[in-house]
Design a protein around this motif. Structure first.
Motif, PDB file in Angstrom:
ATOM      1  N   ALA A  86       0.833  -1.203   0.000  1.00  0.00           N
ATOM      2  CA  ALA A  86       0.000   0.000   0.000  1.00  0.00           C
ATOM      3  C   ALA A  86       0.867   1.253   0.000  1.00  0.00           C
ATOM      4  O   ALA A  86       1.771   1.381   0.829  1.00  0.00           O
ATOM      5  CB  ALA A  86      -0.908   0.008   1.216  1.00  0.00           C
ATOM      6  N   ILE A  87       0.568   2.163  -0.920  1.00  0.00           N
ATOM      7  CA  ILE A  87       1.210   3.480  -0.920  1.00  0.00           C
ATOM      8  C   ILE A  87       0.518   4.317   0.143  1.00  0.00           C
ATOM      9  O   ILE A  87      -0.702   4.476   0.122  1.00  0.00           O
ATOM     10  CB  ILE A  87       1.082   4.166  -2.292  1.00  0.00           C
ATOM     11  CG1 ILE A  87       1.742   3.334  -3.378  1.00  0.00           C
ATOM     12  CG2 ILE A  87       1.681   5.577  -2.237  1.00  0.00           C
ATOM     13  CD1 ILE A  87       1.479   3.847  -4.789  1.00  0.00           C
ATOM     14  N   GLU A  92      -3.171   7.891   8.579  1.00  0.00           N
ATOM     15  CA  GLU A  92      -4.527   7.343   8.497  1.00  0.00           C
ATOM     16  C   GLU A  92      -4.648   6.322   7.367  1.00  0.00           C
ATOM     17  O   GLU A  92      -5.372   5.332   7.495  1.00  0.00           O
ATOM     18  CB  GLU A  92      -5.546   8.478   8.288  1.00  0.00           C
ATOM     19  CG  GLU A  92      -5.640   9.433   9.460  1.00  0.00           C
ATOM     20  CD  GLU A  92      -4.587  10.545   9.467  1.00  0.00           C
ATOM     21  OE1 GLU A  92      -4.598  11.358  10.412  1.00  0.00           O
ATOM     22  OE2 GLU A  92      -3.735  10.603   8.542  1.00  0.00           O
ATOM     23  N   LEU A  93      -3.948   6.556   6.266  1.00  0.00           N
ATOM     24  CA  LEU A  93      -3.974   5.589   5.166  1.00  0.00           C
ATOM     25  C   LEU A  93      -3.251   4.310   5.557  1.00  0.00           C
ATOM     26  O   LEU A  93      -3.672   3.209   5.185  1.00  0.00           O
ATOM     27  CB  LEU A  93      -3.345   6.194   3.906  1.00  0.00           C
ATOM     28  CG  LEU A  93      -4.151   7.333   3.284  1.00  0.00           C
ATOM     29  CD1 LEU A  93      -3.352   8.010   2.190  1.00  0.00           C
ATOM     30  CD2 LEU A  93      -5.465   6.816   2.754  1.00  0.00           C
ATOM     31  N   ALA A  94      -2.171   4.439   6.313  1.00  0.00           N
ATOM     32  CA  ALA A  94      -1.458   3.259   6.795  1.00  0.00           C
ATOM     33  C   ALA A  94      -2.360   2.439   7.712  1.00  0.00           C
ATOM     34  O   ALA A  94      -2.379   1.200   7.631  1.00  0.00           O
ATOM     35  CB  ALA A  94      -0.179   3.678   7.517  1.00  0.00           C
ATOM     36  N   ALA A  95      -3.105   3.105   8.581  1.00  0.00           N
ATOM     37  CA  ALA A  95      -4.021   2.395   9.477  1.00  0.00           C
ATOM     38  C   ALA A  95      -5.090   1.656   8.685  1.00  0.00           C
ATOM     39  O   ALA A  95      -5.372   0.478   8.950  1.00  0.00           O
ATOM     40  CB  ALA A  95      -4.659   3.373  10.466  1.00  0.00           C
ATOM     41  N   LEU A  96      -5.670   2.315   7.699  1.00  0.00           N
ATOM     42  CA  LEU A  96      -6.705   1.657   6.891  1.00  0.00           C
ATOM     43  C   LEU A  96      -6.140   0.522   6.052  1.00  0.00           C
ATOM     44  O   LEU A  96      -6.803  -0.514   5.866  1.00  0.00           O
ATOM     45  CB  LEU A  96      -7.405   2.680   5.996  1.00  0.00           C
ATOM     46  CG  LEU A  96      -8.337   3.639   6.725  1.00  0.00           C
ATOM     47  CD1 LEU A  96      -8.846   4.720   5.770  1.00  0.00           C
ATOM     48  CD2 LEU A  96      -9.504   2.890   7.362  1.00  0.00           C
ATOM     49  N   ALA A  97      -4.932   0.689   5.533  1.00  0.00           N
ATOM     50  CA  ALA A  97      -4.299  -0.374   4.754  1.00  0.00           C
ATOM     51  C   ALA A  97      -4.130  -1.632   5.597  1.00  0.00           C
ATOM     52  O   ALA A  97      -4.311  -2.751   5.112  1.00  0.00           O
ATOM     53  CB  ALA A  97      -2.956   0.093   4.207  1.00  0.00           C
ATOM     54  N   ILE A 121       3.897   7.270   9.581  1.00  0.00           N
ATOM     55  CA  ILE A 121       3.235   6.281   8.721  1.00  0.00           C
ATOM     56  C   ILE A 121       3.725   4.880   9.066  1.00  0.00           C
ATOM     57  O   ILE A 121       2.930   3.946   9.240  1.00  0.00           O
ATOM     58  CB  ILE A 121       3.478   6.614   7.234  1.00  0.00           C
ATOM     59  CG1 ILE A 121       2.693   7.870   6.849  1.00  0.00           C
ATOM     60  CG2 ILE A 121       3.122   5.430   6.335  1.00  0.00           C
ATOM     61  CD1 ILE A 121       3.155   8.525   5.561  1.00  0.00           C
ATOM     62  N   VAL A 122       5.034   4.712   9.158  1.00  0.00           N
ATOM     63  CA  VAL A 122       5.600   3.397   9.474  1.00  0.00           C
ATOM     64  C   VAL A 122       5.141   2.940  10.857  1.00  0.00           C
ATOM     65  O   VAL A 122       4.739   1.782  11.036  1.00  0.00           O
ATOM     66  CB  VAL A 122       7.138   3.415   9.361  1.00  0.00           C
ATOM     67  CG1 VAL A 122       7.759   2.157   9.949  1.00  0.00           C
ATOM     68  CG2 VAL A 122       7.557   3.587   7.902  1.00  0.00           C
ATOM     69  N   GLU A 123       5.170   3.833  11.829  1.00  0.00           N
ATOM     70  CA  GLU A 123       4.728   3.463  13.173  1.00  0.00           C
ATOM     71  C   GLU A 123       3.268   3.031  13.174  1.00  0.00           C
ATOM     72  O   GLU A 123       2.908   2.016  13.772  1.00  0.00           O
ATOM     73  CB  GLU A 123       4.937   4.615  14.150  1.00  0.00           C
ATOM     74  CG  GLU A 123       4.541   4.245  15.563  1.00  0.00           C
ATOM     75  CD  GLU A 123       4.926   5.289  16.585  1.00  0.00           C
ATOM     76  OE1 GLU A 123       4.869   4.961  17.782  1.00  0.00           O
ATOM     77  OE2 GLU A 123       5.283   6.422  16.207  1.00  0.00           O
ATOM     78  N   GLN A 124       2.426   3.782  12.482  1.00  0.00           N
ATOM     79  CA  GLN A 124       1.004   3.426  12.401  1.00  0.00           C
ATOM     80  C   GLN A 124       0.828   2.079  11.718  1.00  0.00           C
ATOM     81  O   GLN A 124       0.055   1.230  12.166  1.00  0.00           O
ATOM     82  CB  GLN A 124       0.231   4.508  11.646  1.00  0.00           C
ATOM     83  CG  GLN A 124      -1.268   4.307  11.660  1.00  0.00           C
ATOM     84  CD  GLN A 124      -1.859   4.520  13.026  1.00  0.00           C
ATOM     85  OE1 GLN A 124      -1.794   5.605  13.577  1.00  0.00           O
ATOM     86  NE2 GLN A 124      -2.439   3.487  13.600  1.00  0.00           N
ATOM     87  N   PHE A 125       1.552   1.866  10.636  1.00  0.00           N
ATOM     88  CA  PHE A 125       1.458   0.616   9.879  1.00  0.00           C
ATOM     89  C   PHE A 125       1.847  -0.579  10.747  1.00  0.00           C
ATOM     90  O   PHE A 125       1.165  -1.604  10.760  1.00  0.00           O
ATOM     91  CB  PHE A 125       2.369   0.705   8.642  1.00  0.00           C
ATOM     92  CG  PHE A 125       2.220  -0.442   7.692  1.00  0.00           C
ATOM     93  CD1 PHE A 125       1.212  -0.438   6.743  1.00  0.00           C
ATOM     94  CD2 PHE A 125       3.093  -1.517   7.731  1.00  0.00           C
ATOM     95  CE1 PHE A 125       1.079  -1.492   5.847  1.00  0.00           C
ATOM     96  CE2 PHE A 125       2.965  -2.576   6.852  1.00  0.00           C
ATOM     97  CZ  PHE A 125       1.955  -2.562   5.905  1.00  0.00           C
TER      98      PHE A 125
END
Length: 144
Positions: A86-87, A92-97, A121-125
């Motif tokens: 996922a790009i 928030e996009l990382a969480a949804l991915a 982003i990385v932390e959320q992912f």
């Protein structure tokens, strides 16, 4: 962050700076660098395929790929049957991915976000769990 995670990371020359910064920022998890190792012009598939193979094989829990736009590494990684890359340009996009798509590789566009955003982003992912349920049914329909 779960210190038992095994992370595969890679980039081309356009993502090298953020890859290096993320490597130094993630010392509490087991991260393996699949290259590139300098800013000499490279071809992103040469690094995206090894990261995708490592995640697809189950040897690594997640992957991080960085390039200028994130498009090249995402397209390449998604050629692998067991990969959902996922790009993400927002946490928030990382969480949804992760929650909805069970993404296993996050692709970071170095030329379009700040390093602080990349870290968020990385932390959320890496800290968001897949919700399963109706999303598992949808993820199960992704493979060809």
């Amino acid at each position: 962050m779960n210190t038992a995670l095994k992370i595969a990371i890679g980039s081309d020359h356009a993502g090298f700076a953020y890859k290096q910064a993320l490597l130094h920022w993630l010392p509490q998890v087991n991260v393996t660098d699949f290259g590139t190792h300098d800013t000499t012009s490279t071809d992103y598939p040469d690094f995206a395929h090894p990261v995708a193979n490592a995640v697809e094989s189950g040897e690594f829990d997640f992957g991080i790929l960085v390039c200028g736009s994130a498009n090249g590494v995402a397209i390449t990684a998604n050629k692998h049957q067991g990969i959902r890359a996922a790009i993400c340009w927002l946490p928030e996009l990382a969480a949804l991915a992760r929650k909805h798509n069970n993404a296993n590789i996050v692709c970071i566009p170095e030329r379009f976000i700040s390093l602080n955003d990349a870290k968020a982003i990385v932390e959320q992912f890496l800290t968001t769990e897949f919700e399963g349920g109706r999303h598992a049914t949808r993820v199960g329909k992704m493979s060809c």
